[in-house]
Design a protein around this motif. Structure first.
Motif, PDB file in Angstrom:
ATOM      1  N   LEU A 123      41.185  46.790  53.497  1.00  5.43           N
ATOM      2  CA  LEU A 123      42.265  46.842  52.521  1.00  5.43           C
ATOM      3  C   LEU A 123      43.594  46.405  53.146  1.00  5.43           C
ATOM      4  CD1 LEU A 123      42.082  47.599  49.581  1.00  5.43           C
ATOM      5  CD2 LEU A 123      42.861  49.883  50.149  1.00  5.43           C
ATOM      6  N   TYR A 152      47.470  44.858  46.292  1.00  2.98           N
ATOM      7  CA  TYR A 152      46.332  43.959  46.141  1.00  2.98           C
ATOM      8  C   TYR A 152      46.775  42.511  45.919  1.00  2.98           C
ATOM      9  CZ  TYR A 152      42.007  42.092  44.198  1.00  2.98           C
ATOM     10  OH  TYR A 152      40.906  41.340  43.944  1.00  2.98           O
ATOM     11  N   TYR A 153      47.857  42.331  45.188  1.00  2.00           N
ATOM     12  CA  TYR A 153      48.359  40.966  44.982  1.00  2.00           C
ATOM     13  C   TYR A 153      49.878  40.960  44.895  1.00  2.00           C
ATOM     14  CZ  TYR A 153      48.404  42.643  40.130  1.00  2.00           C
ATOM     15  OH  TYR A 153      48.602  43.377  38.985  1.00  2.00           O
ATOM     16  N   ARG A 206      47.116  37.134  48.123  1.00  2.00           N
ATOM     17  CA  ARG A 206      46.693  36.998  46.731  1.00  2.00           C
ATOM     18  C   ARG A 206      47.919  36.914  45.829  1.00  2.00           C
ATOM     19  NH1 ARG A 206      43.496  41.372  48.107  1.00  2.00           N
ATOM     20  NH2 ARG A 206      41.364  40.800  48.687  1.00  2.00           N
ATOM     21  N   VAL A 213      39.428  36.168  37.624  1.00  2.00           N
ATOM     22  CA  VAL A 213      40.042  36.321  36.313  1.00  2.00           C
ATOM     23  C   VAL A 213      40.198  37.807  36.013  1.00  2.00           C
ATOM     24  CG1 VAL A 213      39.631  36.081  33.847  1.00  2.00           C
ATOM     25  CG2 VAL A 213      39.319  34.125  35.340  1.00  2.00           C
ATOM     26  N   LYS A 214      41.420  38.175  35.669  1.00  2.00           N
ATOM     27  CA  LYS A 214      41.709  39.575  35.363  1.00  2.00           C
ATOM     28  C   LYS A 214      41.640  39.729  33.850  1.00  2.00           C
ATOM     29  CE  LYS A 214      45.075  42.884  37.136  1.00  2.00           C
ATOM     30  NZ  LYS A 214      45.749  43.757  36.365  1.00  2.00           N
ATOM     31  N   TRP A 245      34.921  38.344  36.482  1.00  2.00           N
ATOM     32  CA  TRP A 245      35.987  38.132  37.462  1.00  2.00           C
ATOM     33  C   TRP A 245      35.744  36.848  38.259  1.00  2.00           C
ATOM     34  CZ3 TRP A 245      35.827  43.719  39.851  1.00  2.00           C
ATOM     35  CH2 TRP A 245      36.444  44.602  38.974  1.00  2.00           C
ATOM     36  N   VAL A 287      33.630  37.113  41.039  1.00  2.00           N
ATOM     37  CA  VAL A 287      33.152  37.573  42.357  1.00  2.00           C
ATOM     38  C   VAL A 287      32.310  38.839  42.200  1.00  2.00           C
ATOM     39  CG1 VAL A 287      35.009  36.613  43.774  1.00  2.00           C
ATOM     40  CG2 VAL A 287      35.325  38.847  42.700  1.00  2.00           C
ATOM     41  N   THR A 325      35.449  42.562  45.547  1.00  2.00           N
ATOM     42  CA  THR A 325      36.764  42.231  46.075  1.00  2.00           C
ATOM     43  C   THR A 325      37.379  43.528  46.587  1.00  2.00           C
ATOM     44  OG1 THR A 325      38.909  41.249  45.553  1.00  2.00           O
ATOM     45  CG2 THR A 325      37.850  42.488  43.795  1.00  2.00           C
ATOM     46  N   TRP A 326      38.328  43.403  47.533  1.00  2.00           N
ATOM     47  CA  TRP A 326      38.901  44.630  48.128  1.00  2.00           C
ATOM     48  C   TRP A 326      40.007  45.197  47.258  1.00  2.00           C
ATOM     49  CZ3 TRP A 326      36.313  46.902  51.946  1.00  2.00           C
ATOM     50  CH2 TRP A 326      35.388  46.116  52.632  1.00  2.00           C
ATOM     51  N   ASP A 327      39.623  45.550  46.067  1.00  2.00           N
ATOM     52  CA  ASP A 327      40.525  46.120  45.077  1.00  2.00           C
ATOM     53  C   ASP A 327      40.518  47.645  45.265  1.00  2.00           C
ATOM     54  OD1 ASP A 327      39.940  47.734  42.585  1.00  2.00           O
ATOM     55  OD2 ASP A 327      41.002  46.078  41.658  1.00  2.00           O
ATOM     56  N   PRO A 328      41.658  48.319  45.110  1.00  2.00           N
ATOM     57  CA  PRO A 328      41.693  49.770  45.372  1.00  2.00           C
ATOM     58  C   PRO A 328      40.650  50.580  44.590  1.00  2.00           C
ATOM     59  CG  PRO A 328      43.909  48.928  45.164  1.00  2.00           C
ATOM     60  CD  PRO A 328      42.995  47.785  44.835  1.00  2.00           C
ATOM     61  N   VAL A 352      37.271  49.918  46.345  1.00  2.00           N
ATOM     62  CA  VAL A 352      37.199  50.497  47.690  1.00  2.00           C
ATOM     63  C   VAL A 352      37.078  52.020  47.626  1.00  2.00           C
ATOM     64  CG1 VAL A 352      38.462  50.817  49.839  1.00  2.00           C
ATOM     65  CG2 VAL A 352      38.394  48.576  48.785  1.00  2.00           C
ATOM     66  N   THR A 381      45.575  46.498  40.866  1.00  2.00           N
ATOM     67  CA  THR A 381      44.145  46.271  41.003  1.00  2.00           C
ATOM     68  C   THR A 381      43.717  45.088  40.151  1.00  2.00           C
ATOM     69  OG1 THR A 381      43.696  47.778  39.172  1.00  2.00           O
ATOM     70  CG2 THR A 381      43.605  48.708  41.379  1.00  2.00           C
ATOM     71  N   LEU A 382      42.530  44.594  40.469  1.00  2.00           N
ATOM     72  CA  LEU A 382      41.907  43.594  39.607  1.00  2.00           C
ATOM     73  C   LEU A 382      41.233  44.315  38.452  1.00  2.00           C
ATOM     74  CD1 LEU A 382      41.023  40.599  39.225  1.00  2.00           C
ATOM     75  CD2 LEU A 382      38.981  41.163  40.516  1.00  2.00           C
ATOM     76  N   HIS A 383      40.746  45.514  38.767  1.00  2.00           N
ATOM     77  CA  HIS A 383      40.051  46.321  37.761  1.00  2.00           C
ATOM     78  C   HIS A 383      41.018  46.707  36.650  1.00  2.00           C
ATOM     79  CE1 HIS A 383      37.667  49.542  36.013  1.00  2.00           C
ATOM     80  NE2 HIS A 383      36.641  49.127  36.724  1.00  2.00           N
TER      81      HIS A 383
END
Lengths: 132, 258
Positions: free
Chosen positions: A26, A32-33, A53, A117-118, B118, B120, B123-126, B129, B181-183
């Protein structure tokens, strides 16, 4: 005593695993971005080809096909960044959607190697739109 | 100390128990089939994601069950510390096992959903993780249980770990709010109304109910198995061991009076 050693080593393994996940994988990515505005502000920190990112909305009308990929602009209301993506975009990619791209600065262009893609937390059938 | 001493061991091997257990399984299966009809037929495809979005109807319930299972482990652990009754330890252990299975399923289903949407698998998203961390910590809980032989010591240690580990659940739930996050954030468990078509929400709730029933069946089955294991161990302890009946051989015409 033997069980105390065992507990200690178990705890140690857990601590190492936690450390790896939090600081290894992490790392800086607890953010994260970066938004386009932050990315432009912190350009100097990422000057030497450091990867990060970037996330923003794909600006409508900005998507053009490029050699081996596509080119578009992401923005967050403040700054806008031109992105050159290498490769095919994910299936859900479209104008107006929010994307996270991984890559680096090359002059004023963000060179993207991975695109994510989000999508939002709203789910509706095709005819219905989100209406509160 | 005899582990089975304070536990009124009910083996429930009679035909009434068998019928009750079978009907519980039947109800869970009926629930699962009803939920399947809802998520495949009743719910429409999503406007953006199409049919892939149907993964939500299994991904969200498995995540919910992970939360629920570890909450039950927390309760069992706290109750054991308060009462020192073996049954609470069994509840905590059984629920943790089921919880680990559902956490693993959540990660796997999320990954399968992530790839097409997405782009992928990981991914190292909180959110991702912290969920992986939850999986490993509770695997550690199960390892601790296997590593400690004495039942009282095992119950005490795992009760402490079972309580401390639960802190991760609220962290995971709010990870999408606290960090970038991406989530996507929560659709249903949030302050405002659920942002979902009513028919989709119906499918989600049907699935949540069916999965919860499956959890109850699995939990009860596991507790019963733990009880039977303890009973078997207690019986083994009372049983004569090999060599008990062996007596020193009297040699004829011994040398003593010789």
């Amino acid at each position: 005593m033997k069980s105390a050693t065992l507990l200690l080593s178990l705890g140690g393994v857990a601590a190492v695993l936690t450390g790896f996940l939090v600081f290894g994988g992490l790392g800086d990515n607890l953010t994260y971005y970066l938004t386009p505005t932050e990315a432009v502000d912190q350009r100097d920190d990422f000057a030497d080809g450091r990867r990060f990112r970037l996330a923003g909305d794909v600006q409508p009308g900005s998507v053009v096909e490029a050699e081996d990929g596509l080119e578009f602009v992401v923005a967050d209301g403040g700054e806008a960044v031109r992105v050159l993506h290498d490769g095919l975009p994910p299936q859900l990619f479209s104008e107006g959607i929010e994307v996270v791209v991984e890559g680096l600065w090359e002059d004023d262009v963000f060179m993207s190697y991975t695109m994510l893609v989000k999508h939002d937390e709203e789910y509706y059938p095709p005819s219905e739109e989100a209406s509160p | 100390m005899n582990p089975a001493a304070d536990a009124p061991v009910t083996t429930d091997t009679g035909s009434a128990g068998y019928v009750r257990r079978t009907s519980l399984w039947a109800r869970a299966a009926t629930g699962a089939m009803t939920a399947a009809v809802f998520m495949i037929v009743v719910a429409p495809p999503d406007r953006l994601q199409g049919d892939v979005q149907r993964l939500l109807y299994v991904h969200v319930p498995t995540a919910w069950l992970a939360y629920l299972a570890f909450a039950v482990t927390l309760l069992g652990s706290a109750a054991w510390l308060a009462t020192r009754r073996q049954r609470w330890d069994r509840l905590a252990a059984a629920s943790a096992e089921v919880g680990v299975v559902f956490t693993g399923l959540t990660l796997a289903l999320g990954s399968i959903w992530g790839k097409p949407v997405w782009g992928v698998w990981w991914t190292w998203d909180p959110r991702l993780v912290t969920t992986a961390l939850l999986f490993f910590v509770y695997l550690g809980y199960l390892a601790l249980r296997r590593a400690t032989i004495d039942p009282v010591l095992r119950a005490r240690r795992s009760a402490l770990l079972g309580i401390v580990s639960f802190i991760q659940v609220p962290v995971i739930h709010f990870s999408v709010v606290w960090w970038r996050t991406l989530h996507q954030p929560a659709t249903v468990l949030r302050p405002s109304a659920a942002s979902m078509a009513p028919s989709m929400l119906a499918a989600l709730f049907a699935s949540l109910a069916a999965f919860t029933l499956i959890y109850v069946v699995l939990l009860r089955t596991r507790i019963r198995l733990l009880t039977l294991e303890e009973l078997a161990e207690a019986r083994t302890a009372e049983r004569p061991v090999a060599g008990d009946d062996v007596r020193p051989v009297a040699v004829a015409g011994g040398t003593s009076d010789g």
